[in-house]
Design a protein around this motif. Structure first.
Motif, PDB file in Angstrom:
ATOM      1  N   UNK A   7       0.662  -1.097   0.005  1.00 20.37           N
ATOM      2  CA  UNK A   7       0.177  -0.019   0.050  1.00 20.37           C
ATOM      3  C   UNK A   7       1.061   1.223   0.039  1.00 20.37           C
ATOM      4  N   UNK A   8       1.939   1.211   0.559  1.00 16.81           N
ATOM      5  CA  UNK A   8       2.907   2.372   0.784  1.00 16.81           C
ATOM      6  C   UNK A   8       3.529   2.622  -0.673  1.00 16.81           C
ATOM      7  N   UNK A   9       3.705   1.566  -1.476  1.00 12.92           N
ATOM      8  CA  UNK A   9       4.241   1.610  -2.732  1.00 12.92           C
ATOM      9  C   UNK A   9       3.058   2.133  -3.713  1.00 12.92           C
ATOM     10  N   UNK A  10       1.836   1.728  -3.340  1.00  8.95           N
ATOM     11  CA  UNK A  10       0.750   2.226  -4.225  1.00  8.95           C
ATOM     12  C   UNK A  10       0.543   3.828  -4.015  1.00  8.95           C
ATOM     13  N   UNK A  11       0.817   4.230  -2.839  1.00  6.63           N
ATOM     14  CA  UNK A  11       0.671   5.430  -2.534  1.00  6.63           C
ATOM     15  C   UNK A  11       1.684   6.368  -3.085  1.00  6.63           C
ATOM     16  N   UNK A  12       2.996   5.908  -3.046  1.00  2.00           N
ATOM     17  CA  UNK A  12       3.998   6.801  -3.753  1.00  2.00           C
ATOM     18  C   UNK A  12       3.671   7.038  -5.304  1.00  2.00           C
ATOM     19  N   UNK A  13       3.207   5.945  -5.928  1.00  3.60           N
ATOM     20  CA  UNK A  13       3.027   5.692  -7.310  1.00  3.60           C
ATOM     21  C   UNK A  13       1.881   6.729  -7.587  1.00  3.60           C
ATOM     22  N   UNK A 195       4.402  20.194  -3.184  1.00  4.90           N
ATOM     23  CA  UNK A 195       3.259  19.505  -2.703  1.00  4.90           C
ATOM     24  C   UNK A 195       3.162  18.015  -2.799  1.00  4.90           C
ATOM     25  N   UNK A 196       3.521  17.544  -3.817  1.00  5.17           N
ATOM     26  CA  UNK A 196       3.708  16.073  -3.906  1.00  5.17           C
ATOM     27  C   UNK A 196       4.721  15.631  -3.023  1.00  5.17           C
ATOM     28  N   UNK A 197       5.933  16.153  -2.874  1.00  5.34           N
ATOM     29  CA  UNK A 197       6.915  15.823  -1.972  1.00  5.34           C
ATOM     30  C   UNK A 197       6.359  15.693  -0.780  1.00  5.34           C
ATOM     31  N   UNK A 198       5.776  16.674  -0.322  1.00  7.17           N
ATOM     32  CA  UNK A 198       5.039  16.627   0.988  1.00  7.17           C
ATOM     33  C   UNK A 198       4.015  15.522   1.280  1.00  7.17           C
ATOM     34  N   UNK A 199       3.421  15.179   0.206  1.00 10.47           N
ATOM     35  CA  UNK A 199       2.318  14.168   0.422  1.00 10.47           C
ATOM     36  C   UNK A 199       3.137  12.681   0.696  1.00 10.47           C
ATOM     37  N   UNK A 200       4.150  12.471  -0.224  1.00 10.59           N
ATOM     38  CA  UNK A 200       4.961  11.327  -0.147  1.00 10.59           C
ATOM     39  C   UNK A 200       5.785  11.267   1.235  1.00 10.59           C
ATOM     40  N   UNK A 201       6.226  12.327   1.626  1.00  8.23           N
ATOM     41  CA  UNK A 201       6.947  12.354   2.767  1.00  8.23           C
ATOM     42  C   UNK A 201       6.054  12.093   3.899  1.00  8.23           C
ATOM     43  N   UNK A 202       4.684  12.554   3.851  1.00  5.55           N
ATOM     44  CA  UNK A 202       3.595  12.095   5.011  1.00  5.55           C
ATOM     45  C   UNK A 202       3.281  10.764   4.959  1.00  5.55           C
ATOM     46  N   UNK A 203       3.384  10.090   3.763  1.00  5.14           N
ATOM     47  CA  UNK A 203       3.008   8.534   3.418  1.00  5.14           C
ATOM     48  C   UNK A 203       4.241   7.847   4.175  1.00  5.14           C
ATOM     49  N   UNK A 204       5.346   8.310   3.934  1.00  2.92           N
ATOM     50  CA  UNK A 204       6.693   7.526   4.512  1.00  2.92           C
ATOM     51  C   UNK A 204       6.676   7.619   5.891  1.00  2.92           C
ATOM     52  N   UNK A 205       6.075   8.881   6.632  1.00  2.00           N
ATOM     53  CA  UNK A 205       6.210   9.085   7.910  1.00  2.00           C
ATOM     54  C   UNK A 205       5.090   8.158   8.593  1.00  2.00           C
ATOM     55  N   UNK A 206       3.869   8.108   7.899  1.00  3.41           N
ATOM     56  CA  UNK A 206       2.774   7.130   8.315  1.00  3.41           C
ATOM     57  C   UNK A 206       3.003   5.841   8.084  1.00  3.41           C
TER      58      UNK A 206
END
Length: 418
Positions: A7-13, A195-206
């Motif tokens: 799911x983390x990979x799906x979020x990044x893509x 903004x996308x950097x922030x979203x991916x970073x948030x996903x990696x933290x989560x």
């Protein structure tokens, strides 16, 4: 752990897919006026914009930190929540691109994140003070400030160029317009790519892959910059047409004033960490430049559609994201269902767009007259027939064939219908 990693990979893509749509959705912000005034050829303009978007992505991470650390509570966010937020943002981007409306990709992303976070963890998951000070207030102030600056700059440009040779001055402003368009593209990279950097970073933290309060890793910065640059190069021709021809008709002096004003506002907001909409800034600047020239006009019908789209962006993306989060909460099969629905909807929108293709070959072509409304048609149906036209029936008299119109009849000015 395997399911979580997936799911983390799906979020990044999915985040990079959003970044791609952001690129072609917002190309018009930088290059619409440059293309419409003929300062640059369409393909050259989007290539230049793509390169500078990529460069701008490496200049700052302030906006990325606003999204990954400030807008929502990191501790209450799961990767599925971020995936749902991206679904809402992507679908809104594609729908507004289809109809040629320059809405805000930034606010679509913010709305999606807010809606998904509330659906998952409640209203307390959203930091209201950050939402107001760094998202909502800049959304209102940006078009006003950029519009006033562009109006003043346009009037000064015409006043200072009164005694200059017309062709020489026009050539100089075209060169200046190219430089200012490059500045807007650079500014766009410093704001929207982040903004996308922030979203991916948030996903990696989560997902536990990064420690809380971390800055975006280098690979995140690079991939986000490349995704938005690729989308920019492909060009959002439908929105370029609206921005370049639909709002107002611009001369090189106006284009230069509009782009310089917008770039200044965007760069200042990036420095302060405001998640600003470049669309709002550039649209406000274009309207200000249109009003700044004597005899210039703004097509308020198109502007009104834009304002409505701006107002709907946050709540519409939030509602779609909230529903997507609810479906994802049903389990892995729910997440898979949302992913399949996103792909199917994206493909359907693309297929619909092929019915009327807009690309670099016809983006500056004038549109035909807008169709008559119900009231106009009703009045025409009972009006006396024009001289020389036989009133065989009310419909023929009201709408004569093209060959019956006198060759020297004045043509109605073309206006872009969106």
């Amino acid at each position: 752990m395997e399911s979580f990693s997936l799911i983390l990979a799906i979020v990044v893509v999915t985040a990079l897919a959003f970044d791609f749509t952001n690129g072609f959705h917002d190309t018009a912000n930088a290059m619409a006026t440059t293309i419409s005034t003929g300062a640059l050829k369409p393909k050259v303009a989007v290539a230049m914009s793509a390169v500078l978007n990529l460069v701008g992505a490496f200049l700052s991470v302030e906006v990325a930190n606003t999204i990954s650390k400030g807008l929502v509570d990191e501790t209450g966010i799961r990767p599925e929540v971020i995936f749902a937020a991206l679904v809402g943002a992507i679908l809104w981007n594609l729908l507004t691109w289809l109809v040629g409306l320059p809405s805000s990709s930034s606010h679509a992303l913010m709305g999606g994140l807010i809606g998904a976070a509330i659906a998952s963890a409640g209203v307390g998951a959203v930091h209201g003070d950050v939402l107001v000070t760094k998202v909502l207030l800049p959304a209102i102030a940006a078009p006003v400030v950029a519009g006033v600056a562009a109006l003043v700059a346009t009037r000064l440009s015409y006043r200072m160029g009164r005694g200059a040779d017309g062709k020489a001055a026009e050539k100089g402003y075209r060169v200046g317009q190219i430089a200012s368009a490059g500045l807007v593209s650079l500014a766009h990279g410093t704001n929207d790519a982040q903004k996308t950097m922030g979203i991916i970073t948030l996903a990696l933290v989560a997902g536990g892959a990064l420690a809380p309060d971390s800055d975006p890793p280098v690979w995140v910065v690079l991939s986000a910059g490349l995704a938005i640059a690729l989308g920019t190069y492909l060009g959002g021709w439908r929105i370029i047409r609206t921005m370049g021809k639909g709002l107002t008709d611009l001369e090189p002096q106006q284009g230069f004033a509009a782009q310089t004003s917008a770039a200044t506002v965007i760069l200042a907001s990036s420095h302060l960490g405001f998640s600003l909409s470049t669309t709002h800034s550039v649209s406000g600047a274009v309207m200000g430049a249109g009003l700044g020239r004597k005899g210039g006009v703004v097509r308020w019908s198109t502007a009104t559609r834009m304002f409505v789209a701006w107002g709907l962006t946050l709540p519409a993306a939030a509602l779609v994201a909230a529903f997507a989060e609810w479906v994802c909460g049903l389990g892995d099969w729910g997440t898979a269902l949302v992913a399949v629905a996103l792909v199917a909807a994206s493909f359907a929108i693309w297929r619909i767009s092929r019915r009327e293709v807009v690309d670099h070959t016809n983006v500056t072509a004038p549109d035909g007259p807008e169709p008559a409304g119900v009231v106009t048609a009703a009045v025409a149906a009972v009006a006396p027939p024009p001289a020389g036209v036989a009133a065989t029936d009310g419909l023929t008299a009201a709408f004569p064939a093209q060959k019956d119109i006198a060759p020297d009849a004045p043509a109605r000015p073309a206006a872009t219908s969106v």
